[in-house]
Every structure is written in C-alpha cells, then in structure tokens.
Design a protein around this motif. Structure first.
Motif, PDB file in Angstrom:
ATOM      1  N   TYR A  81      71.549  -6.880 -55.528  1.00  0.00           N
ATOM      2  CA  TYR A  81      71.868  -5.463 -55.442  1.00  0.00           C
ATOM      3  C   TYR A  81      72.912  -5.256 -54.357  1.00  0.00           C
ATOM      4  CZ  TYR A  81      69.018  -4.585 -51.235  1.00  0.00           C
ATOM      5  OH  TYR A  81      68.503  -4.594 -49.966  1.00  0.00           O
ATOM      6  N   ASP A  82      73.721  -4.228 -54.551  1.00  0.00           N
ATOM      7  CA  ASP A  82      74.751  -3.843 -53.589  1.00  0.00           C
ATOM      8  C   ASP A  82      74.278  -2.620 -52.821  1.00  0.00           C
ATOM      9  OD1 ASP A  82      76.974  -5.677 -54.134  1.00  0.00           O
ATOM     10  OD2 ASP A  82      77.031  -4.713 -56.100  1.00  0.00           O
ATOM     11  N   LEU A  83      74.550  -2.623 -51.532  1.00  0.00           N
ATOM     12  CA  LEU A  83      74.299  -1.434 -50.724  1.00  0.00           C
ATOM     13  C   LEU A  83      75.297  -0.350 -51.108  1.00  0.00           C
ATOM     14  CD1 LEU A  83      73.922  -2.938 -47.130  1.00  0.00           C
ATOM     15  CD2 LEU A  83      72.120  -1.845 -48.477  1.00  0.00           C
ATOM     16  N   GLY A  89      77.810  -1.591 -42.951  1.00  0.00           N
ATOM     17  CA  GLY A  89      78.229  -1.368 -41.574  1.00  0.00           C
ATOM     18  C   GLY A  89      77.128  -0.726 -40.740  1.00  0.00           C
ATOM     19  N   ARG A  90      76.198  -0.018 -41.398  1.00  0.00           N
ATOM     20  CA  ARG A  90      75.069   0.587 -40.680  1.00  0.00           C
ATOM     21  C   ARG A  90      73.831  -0.299 -40.754  1.00  0.00           C
ATOM     22  NH1 ARG A  90      74.509   6.232 -43.266  1.00  0.00           N
ATOM     23  NH2 ARG A  90      72.424   5.951 -42.445  1.00  0.00           N
ATOM     24  N   TRP A  96      76.607  -8.066 -44.454  1.00  0.00           N
ATOM     25  CA  TRP A  96      76.257  -8.292 -45.861  1.00  0.00           C
ATOM     26  C   TRP A  96      76.634  -7.089 -46.716  1.00  0.00           C
ATOM     27  CZ3 TRP A  96      74.780 -13.206 -45.504  1.00  0.00           C
ATOM     28  CH2 TRP A  96      74.065 -13.631 -44.389  1.00  0.00           C
ATOM     29  N   ARG A  97      76.953  -7.351 -47.978  1.00  0.00           N
ATOM     30  CA  ARG A  97      77.260  -6.275 -48.929  1.00  0.00           C
ATOM     31  C   ARG A  97      76.034  -5.828 -49.700  1.00  0.00           C
ATOM     32  NH1 ARG A  97      80.844  -9.075 -53.582  1.00  0.00           N
ATOM     33  NH2 ARG A  97      80.533  -7.112 -54.638  1.00  0.00           N
ATOM     34  N   GLY A  98      74.972  -6.606 -49.617  1.00  0.00           N
ATOM     35  CA  GLY A  98      73.731  -6.345 -50.341  1.00  0.00           C
ATOM     36  C   GLY A  98      72.841  -7.562 -50.204  1.00  0.00           C
ATOM     37  N   PHE A 142      69.585   2.829 -55.235  1.00  0.00           N
ATOM     38  CA  PHE A 142      70.464   1.660 -55.378  1.00  0.00           C
ATOM     39  C   PHE A 142      69.704   0.369 -55.688  1.00  0.00           C
ATOM     40  CE2 PHE A 142      69.860   2.097 -50.763  1.00  0.00           C
ATOM     41  CZ  PHE A 142      69.555   0.801 -50.355  1.00  0.00           C
ATOM     42  N   LYS A 143      68.360   0.390 -55.611  1.00  0.00           N
ATOM     43  CA  LYS A 143      67.564  -0.782 -55.999  1.00  0.00           C
ATOM     44  C   LYS A 143      66.833  -0.570 -57.322  1.00  0.00           C
ATOM     45  CE  LYS A 143      66.444  -2.243 -51.261  1.00  0.00           C
ATOM     46  NZ  LYS A 143      65.311  -2.550 -50.374  1.00  0.00           N
TER      47      LYS A 143
END
Length: 166
Positions: A81-83, A89-90, A96-98, A142-143
C-alpha cells in the motif's frame, strides 16, 4: 524531499487473528485522531523472518504470547500500500512511500484475558473482535483495498475456521 516514486516500501508483517467465534482482532491506534481500527502489523527487522516478525509484533502490540496462537495460513505474496502524499514525510521520517507486507492468519487459542494492549510501547488505545467482512470499513481508506485482498486471500481459511466472508 526525494521524489515519492524513488522511495522504497517498508518491509512489514501483518497478523489476522481469528478467535473461536470466527471474529478478527482489531485495535484502535493511539496515534490516530480518526476512528480507524486495524489488525496488528509492524516492521520486519533486518535478517528477521516475516513469520518471526508477525509473532513478535503480536506480542509487542497485543501482549499475546506465541503459545496462544496457531498458524492457519500465510498470504503467498507480499501486499503493498502507498501512503497518501500528505503523510509522506510525516510518517517514518520520510524514508518510505508505503509498506510491503507479509500477512499471516492465526487462530487465537487463548482467552480475552490473554490480550493486553498496555504493552511496553503501546500502539492501541482500545481493541475488539469484529466480523471479517467489517474489516475494510474499519481501516483508514488508503489501506482498504489491501484489507479487501486479504479477505479474498484468506477467505477459504476463514470459512473453514468459523469466520464469515461474503
């Protein structure tokens, strides 16, 4: 910040924990302000096997010891999964991107008294058992697709062990 597409996925292990009533464990994260519930999951340490990480995370997040679970099934492939862009950044210091996750379905052989979310480093403020088909609506959006895939992957095993999946 580097380009999001260049960021790697964080290696992670996830646990779908099924009780004897066919319900799945979910916890409400301490660090979330939204009404979101999730299954236990966490990072895989360098050199650690995914199954070992899943069992370790179950202890660290939920206080459940390895003698209180039995492995039922393992997802054959990693799930990703992608954030959302606004979270990169937070979370995880922007490394990581996800996540790329290895998922395991365990049968819980203990009792509710064996669950203890007041661990050394608590992650959940509350916990409960839910019907498997409720999972996608409880998780952050997003999940959601990942949770739907898990229900499909573990569908037969869930039905065999008393969980209902529509």
């Amino acid at each position: 910040m580097s380009d999001i597409a260049d960021l790697p996925y964080r290696p992670c292990a996830g646990v779908m924990l099924l009780n004897d009533r066919g319900e799945v464990f979910v916890g409400q994260r301490l660090d979330s302000v939204v009404e979101a519930w999730q299954m236990p999951q966490g990072g895989i340490d360098p050199g650690e096997a995914p199954l070992d990480a899943a069992i370790r995370e179950l202890g660290e997040e939920v206080g459940i010891t390895p003698d209180k679970v039995e492995l039922v099934a393992e997802a054959p492939d990693e799930l990703f999964y992608d954030l959302p862009e606004e979270l990169i950044g937070r979370i995880w210091k922007g490394k990581w991107r996800g996540q790329r996750q290895r998922w395991f379905l365990f049968r819980f052989t203990g009792t509710d008294a064996d669950v203890n979310i007041q661990t050394a480093e608590p992650e959940f403020r509350a916990w409960r058992w839910v019907q498997p088909e409720a999972l996608p609506e409880l998780i952050v959006p997003f999940k959601r697709d990942l949770y739907k895939k898990l229900l499909s992957i573990f569908g037969e095993a869930l039905r065999t062990h008393g969980g209902s999946v529509r």
